[in-house]
Design an enzyme around this catalytic site. Sequence first.
Site, PDB file in Angstrom:
ATOM      1  N   HIS A  97      -2.504  -4.013  -7.404  1.00 11.82           N
ATOM      2  CA  HIS A  97      -2.731  -4.181  -8.742  1.00 11.82           C
ATOM      3  C   HIS A  97      -2.276  -5.522  -9.316  1.00 11.82           C
ATOM      4  CE1 HIS A  97       1.483  -3.337  -9.399  1.00 11.82           C
ATOM      5  NE2 HIS A  97       1.483  -3.582 -10.682  1.00 11.82           N
ATOM      6  N   GLN A 105      -2.459  -7.754 -13.417  1.00 10.44           N
ATOM      7  CA  GLN A 105      -1.914  -7.648 -14.706  1.00 10.44           C
ATOM      8  C   GLN A 105      -2.575  -8.592 -15.336  1.00 10.44           C
ATOM      9  OE1 GLN A 105       2.422  -6.780 -15.572  1.00 10.44           O
ATOM     10  NE2 GLN A 105       2.773  -7.341 -13.569  1.00 10.44           N
ATOM     11  N   HIS A 112       1.394  -0.098  -5.217  1.00 12.56           N
ATOM     12  CA  HIS A 112       0.003   0.055  -5.252  1.00 12.56           C
ATOM     13  C   HIS A 112      -0.892  -1.188  -5.561  1.00 12.56           C
ATOM     14  CE1 HIS A 112      -3.497   3.144  -5.563  1.00 12.56           C
ATOM     15  NE2 HIS A 112      -3.935   1.949  -5.936  1.00 12.56           N
ATOM     16  N   HIS A 162      -3.897   3.460  -1.897  1.00 14.48           N
ATOM     17  CA  HIS A 162      -2.444   3.123  -1.961  1.00 14.48           C
ATOM     18  C   HIS A 162      -1.934   2.057  -1.090  1.00 14.48           C
ATOM     19  CE1 HIS A 162       1.712   3.602  -3.457  1.00 14.48           C
ATOM     20  NE2 HIS A 162       1.959   3.679  -2.688  1.00 14.48           N
TER      21      HIS A 162
END
Lengths: 367, 367
Positions: free
Chosen positions: B186, B188, B184, B133
Amino acid sequence: MRLADGRELIYFDDRPVRRRGAPDLRALPSAAGRPGSQARYDPLLDEWVVIAAHRQGRTHLPADDECPLCPSRPGRLTEIPEEDYDVVVFENRFPALSLPGGAAGALVGGGEEPFTWRPGAGRCEVVCFTAEHTTSFAQLAPTRVATVLAAWTDRTAALSALPAVESVFVFENRGAEIGVTLSHPHGQIYAYPFVPPPLATMIQIASRRRACGHCAALAAESKARVRVVAETSGWLAFVPYAARWPYEVSICPRRHVPDLLALDEDERAEFPGLYLDVLNRFERVLGGGPMPYIAAWEQTPVRHGREWAHLRLRVFSNRRAPGRLKYLAGSEAAMGVYLNDVTPEVAAERLRAAGGAPLGAAARASG
Amino acid sequence: MRLADGRELIYFDDRPVRRRGAPDLRALPSAAGRPGSQARYDPLLDEWVVIAAHRQGRTHLPADDECPLCPSRPGRLTEIPEEDYDVVVFENRFPALSLPGGAAGALVGGGEEPFTWRPGAGRCEVVCFTAEHTTSFAQLAPTRVATVLAAWTDRTAALSALPAVESVFVFENRGAEIGVTLSHPHGQIYAYPFVPPPLATMIQIASRRRACGHCAALAAESKARVRVVAETSGWLAFVPYAARWPYEVSICPRRHVPDLLALDEDERAEFPGLYLDVLNRFERVLGGGPMPYIAAWEQTPVRHGREWAHLRLRVFSNRRAPGRLKYLAGSEAAMGVYLNDVTPEVAAERLRAAGGAPLGAAARASG
């Protein structure tokens, strides 16, 4: 008049009675010697980018008692020499665009493809709406808005006459959340040495279709009613069908008018009440601290496309709900694809429902 | 596999050894019944805007122990059923674009000019880079970046095959200052049902000139050197001559490659080290809290312009100095004219000087 460093300053008064003769008593180095910016051409997108490295040192969120846009008082000299003013316009001290070598040298560029540039020629002006530090445009009196409109119109004419200038952009950035570094109520005017991309595109499309898209939208919105927020006989304020921002309003003259100069007397008389009404509706729907917004006048380029341009004031906030901001992230900032979380019809309904007396009047009544 | 509400989820592992079979044990309403979005046409600019009203309720800055992108543990079920993962891709629970009626119904629009619309057809996927995380892309191991690159490539292929999809946009928004609602690590993927404006413009210009602007820029930047930040035999990382953001780097394959699918083995092998190097240079120059940035892959549209598109990863921050943000205000947000306060050659010099071991390695060595 001229400020101590040679920059131009012009007062616009609500009533043509006062004398404005106070000299700027500060010791400032001449603005003529300051470095200019550069416009660099991006051949990938056929667009210009302004590189203005000298602006990193500009005034950033000063304390209220050090505001450079308040009137001068003994011992506290500001950008405005007078002890009071209504509306004042002056050249930005940290301009992104300027004419350091004078208008004549402004068009000589250089470089070899793909690296070509021109001087960042043009003007950046500051428009102070009031001498009062802790108020907002939405709280101005209608007579003051009429003076501001007169100042915008006058400056559009003056800046359009400069040989280097291709487009005059009148706007207000409001609120720290949108990046404003001075909280005193003020707007800006940028006189660009090129036609900004959305204006070029709109004119290209209208000219190809031989039809003004704004005129078509105005007729259709007047009929559909669902996105209309407010109106007068000469103006329509509506949320665009394909609004990019959660709360966005287009304010257009119903006539096919290309710029501020072409507004008639009735349109000028109706504008202040309508615009104040729209801004106060924004404040009520998006309130909770000073409501951030951008108000941007789209008007015809100086030298081409006049026939197809239609004056529009776009007002939009980067707040999507009280306390929540809309960010321009990957889709918007890199791909130009806007994602809007608020249906335009819902935004219009909320803005319509948020009527009533202007905030300024309410504040004055209760104060 | 499928999540409890029917959304697709795909694991990508660093080494092809593990089994990923954990089911999603949550009780979620079917995603098939959720409302879709709408793409509305703006005839003024010939652009589409996505109206996605159902997204206002999306997860907003949850506490660290409620992160939906962490692996599931007993009693804490998240979007990822497994107790660990390397890279995982899944359909966004609050998608701006989706295929609720299936691909077949995705192209039927409606409305009468000037108010025309189509369904917001397409896909929005989330790409988790690591199960950890509290880390960042810049701290990933090169082998992990290679897995991410494989996932991006695989998803580009899969999404390009959907009939409604015209363009696949792979990107990462990073940092709360750029609007990211989940910390976190990430990225897209947006599969758009239209070609985004800058891609359309670049292809139109290249096709008219019968010459790729990126190829010209790469040759000229390699020769000029002043804006080069890092390079390998197959890639060049440089600050564009007309950079729009204070710190902006283009990372391009030197070959005229249209998309991620067309990269060769050498290019794939070199990318992780180069990209980690660039991100770590950004962190060093703009550090002081997690550095916000947008990383945006420009690749060819699915159905046209392939010949003239050149793959590019644009990385830029909205920080202009530690603690200072660059805002898109009036000039940028309304007129598309970017003002950049940092000369591209100076930005490149600072990024070049900020070399050394990756932050991740340093952190591991000292930890």
